[in-house]
Enzyme design. Sequence first.
Site, PDB file in Angstrom:
ATOM      1  N   GLN A 103       0.826  -1.209   0.000  1.00  0.00           N
ATOM      2  CA  GLN A 103       0.000   0.000   0.000  1.00  0.00           C
ATOM      3  C   GLN A 103       0.860   1.258   0.000  1.00  0.00           C
ATOM      4  OE1 GLN A 103      -3.011  -0.018   3.046  1.00  0.00           O
ATOM      5  NE2 GLN A 103      -3.869  -1.975   2.392  1.00  0.00           N
ATOM      6  N   HIS A 124      -7.662  -2.934   7.160  1.00  0.00           N
ATOM      7  CA  HIS A 124      -6.647  -2.836   8.196  1.00  0.00           C
ATOM      8  C   HIS A 124      -6.389  -1.351   8.419  1.00  0.00           C
ATOM      9  CE1 HIS A 124      -3.614  -4.179  10.843  1.00  0.00           C
ATOM     10  NE2 HIS A 124      -2.622  -4.385  10.004  1.00  0.00           N
ATOM     11  N   GLY A 153      -8.333 -14.408   5.059  1.00  0.00           N
ATOM     12  CA  GLY A 153      -9.145 -14.329   3.849  1.00  0.00           C
ATOM     13  C   GLY A 153      -9.747 -15.664   3.449  1.00  0.00           C
TER      14      GLY A 153
END
Length: 351
Positions: A103, A124, A153
């Site tokens: 990210q 998150h 997940g």
Amino acid sequence: MAEMNFGGMLEEVITSEEMTLEKARQILKNETVAVIGYGVQGQGQSLNMRDNGIRVIIGQRQGGTTWEKATKDGWVPGKTLFSIEEAAKRGTIIQYMLSDAGQKTLWPTIKPYLTKGKALYFSHGFSITYKDLTDVIPPADIDVILVAPKGAGRTVRSNFLAGSGINSSYAVFQDATGRARERAIALGMAIGSGYLFPTTFENEVYSDLTGERGVLMGCLAGVMEAQYNVLRKKGHSPSEAFNETVEELTQSLMPLVAENGMDWMYGNCSTTAQRGALDWKNRFRDAVAPVFEELYKRVTSGVETKIVLEANSAPDYRERLEKELAQMRNSEMWQAGAAVRSLRPDRRKKK
């Protein structure tokens, strides 16, 4: 919103009765959810949303194994599968599902596509809470929301397919449109949550990093190794040491805890086990409490975040990770585990 009693403390939670799937579909009917990244969380959440009738597209680098994984799951290049930039451009809600280090790296690419009225979704609180380290600072005219499933997940997907949900927290960091909360709650139900409970971006990441390093993974693995090693040192066989440390816990006791709680599990064990566990529980609690205090301080101060970003951004991270996992996998304890698992009746039937 339902009010639930958690150990004498009242908390407000949202269930599928308050936010039905049909209501979620109505809230999201004009949205295009662009899932950036197709790791386990991106895969699980996007497939659940698709199955629930939400308009979803995937943004992923073309040509890699993850792109191939997406096509095998039925995402169609040029229709529901695009480059990261194209998906971010098309999406009205951008689900930022890359790793925390990813990210940070991709933020300059994503930010130009976060135009007025869009929503930026996280699972998150990491990138926003530690913005001084990640440089992830969203534009002021978009919604910034979070839905964080309390599980991997794979579990998000498997629980959904089994007809049950996985509990999730939700939060609003920035409400530019006046719709941020309803967007978050609708998405929470669309990804298959059992129920939703409110949090903040900070609280989510503080509890998550502490839990992963603590009881959920780090502490659990460490305590298992300690007990196994003591039993082996005292002359117990690998099979006996593993069964008394791991197999009975995961296959017998934890399902009882999951069913009705720790006290119920205690009540359904032998009187010898009950007495010994009750006598030793507080000693273990008091012994590890200082470690948890230190851990939480390192999480909130950003020390753990710096370690994560530096390690995960290293070009040889995958190679070093595999060496560490191989060391665990090849240890006597987990080799014994592989042998024990192979002897389970359900595994033998499959052979």
